[in-house]
Write a protein that holds these residues in place. Structure first.
Motif, PDB file in Angstrom:
ATOM      1  N   ALA A  96      51.446 -13.760  14.615  1.00 41.90           N
ATOM      2  CA  ALA A  96      52.066 -13.228  13.401  1.00 41.90           C
ATOM      3  C   ALA A  96      52.143 -11.703  13.451  1.00 41.90           C
ATOM      4  N   ILE A 105      60.395 -17.771  11.275  1.00 46.99           N
ATOM      5  CA  ILE A 105      59.812 -19.063  11.632  1.00 46.99           C
ATOM      6  C   ILE A 105      58.530 -19.230  10.831  1.00 46.99           C
ATOM      7  N   TYR A 106      58.376 -20.395  10.240  1.00 47.56           N
ATOM      8  CA  TYR A 106      57.136 -20.754   9.551  1.00 47.56           C
ATOM      9  C   TYR A 106      56.455 -21.820  10.393  1.00 47.56           C
ATOM     10  N   LEU A 107      55.293 -21.476  10.912  1.00 45.22           N
ATOM     11  CA  LEU A 107      54.558 -22.345  11.810  1.00 45.22           C
ATOM     12  C   LEU A 107      53.290 -22.832  11.115  1.00 45.22           C
ATOM     13  N   GLY A 167      55.163 -10.904  11.350  1.00 47.17           N
ATOM     14  CA  GLY A 167      55.065 -12.001  10.393  1.00 47.17           C
ATOM     15  C   GLY A 167      53.748 -11.914   9.644  1.00 47.17           C
ATOM     16  N   THR A 192      68.565 -17.890  13.136  1.00 46.31           N
ATOM     17  CA  THR A 192      67.152 -17.899  12.737  1.00 46.31           C
ATOM     18  C   THR A 192      66.719 -16.505  12.310  1.00 46.31           C
ATOM     19  N   VAL A 243      57.778 -15.365  22.876  1.00 44.88           N
ATOM     20  CA  VAL A 243      58.262 -14.839  21.597  1.00 44.88           C
ATOM     21  C   VAL A 243      58.682 -13.382  21.748  1.00 44.88           C
ATOM     22  N   VAL A 295      57.278 -14.497  12.898  1.00 47.17           N
ATOM     23  CA  VAL A 295      56.659 -15.823  12.895  1.00 47.17           C
ATOM     24  C   VAL A 295      55.528 -15.774  11.885  1.00 47.17           C
ATOM     25  N   HIS A 296      55.660 -16.568  10.841  1.00 50.85           N
ATOM     26  CA  HIS A 296      54.640 -16.665   9.806  1.00 50.85           C
ATOM     27  C   HIS A 296      53.778 -17.875  10.164  1.00 50.85           C
ATOM     28  N   ALA A 297      52.548 -17.617  10.562  1.00 47.61           N
ATOM     29  CA  ALA A 297      51.662 -18.668  11.046  1.00 47.61           C
ATOM     30  C   ALA A 297      50.679 -19.083   9.957  1.00 47.61           C
ATOM     31  N   THR A 330      54.833 -10.282  15.804  1.00 52.05           N
ATOM     32  CA  THR A 330      56.219 -10.537  15.407  1.00 52.05           C
ATOM     33  C   THR A 330      56.537  -9.979  14.011  1.00 52.05           C
ATOM     34  N   ILE A 332      59.137 -23.389  18.780  1.00 51.27           N
ATOM     35  CA  ILE A 332      59.413 -21.958  18.672  1.00 51.27           C
ATOM     36  C   ILE A 332      60.611 -21.595  19.549  1.00 51.27           C
TER      37      ILE A 332
END
Length: 87
Positions: free
Chosen positions: A68, A21-23, A73, A18, A40, A48-50, A71, A9
């Motif tokens: 998520a 982010i895909y986590l 996400g 960026t 973050v 951030v897509h978790a 952020t 991250i």
């Protein structure tokens, strides 16, 4: 066993191009959840897509959902058993 994504991250957030982010993870972060959330939050605003994959750890899933949400996400949970574990 922790999932080592705090460094990933941080690396992604250091790149000015960026946009998200895909986590994808199967467990807890390698650093305390509050530390990751603070990291973050202090960086630029990037969603951030978790995605929790077969993680039966309710605390880890709540953290990913919160990450998520904080952020802007999205959080997704996948399990072979089909049930969401407190995410």
């Amino acid at each position: 066993m922790p999932t080592y994504f705090a460094g990933a991250i941080k690396y992604a957030l250091a790149d000015p191009s960026t946009e998200g982010i895909y986590l994808l993870t199967d467990g807890r972060p390698d650093h305390p959840p509050k530390s990751v959330l603070a990291q973050v939050t202090l960086q630029k605003s990037v969603p951030v897509h978790a995605i929790s994959f077969n993680c039966a750890d309710a605390e880890a899933n709540r953290f990913l959902s919160q990450l998520a949400q904080n952020t802007k996400g999205r959080y997704h949970y996948f399990s072979e058993h089909g049930a969401d574990v407190d995410g």
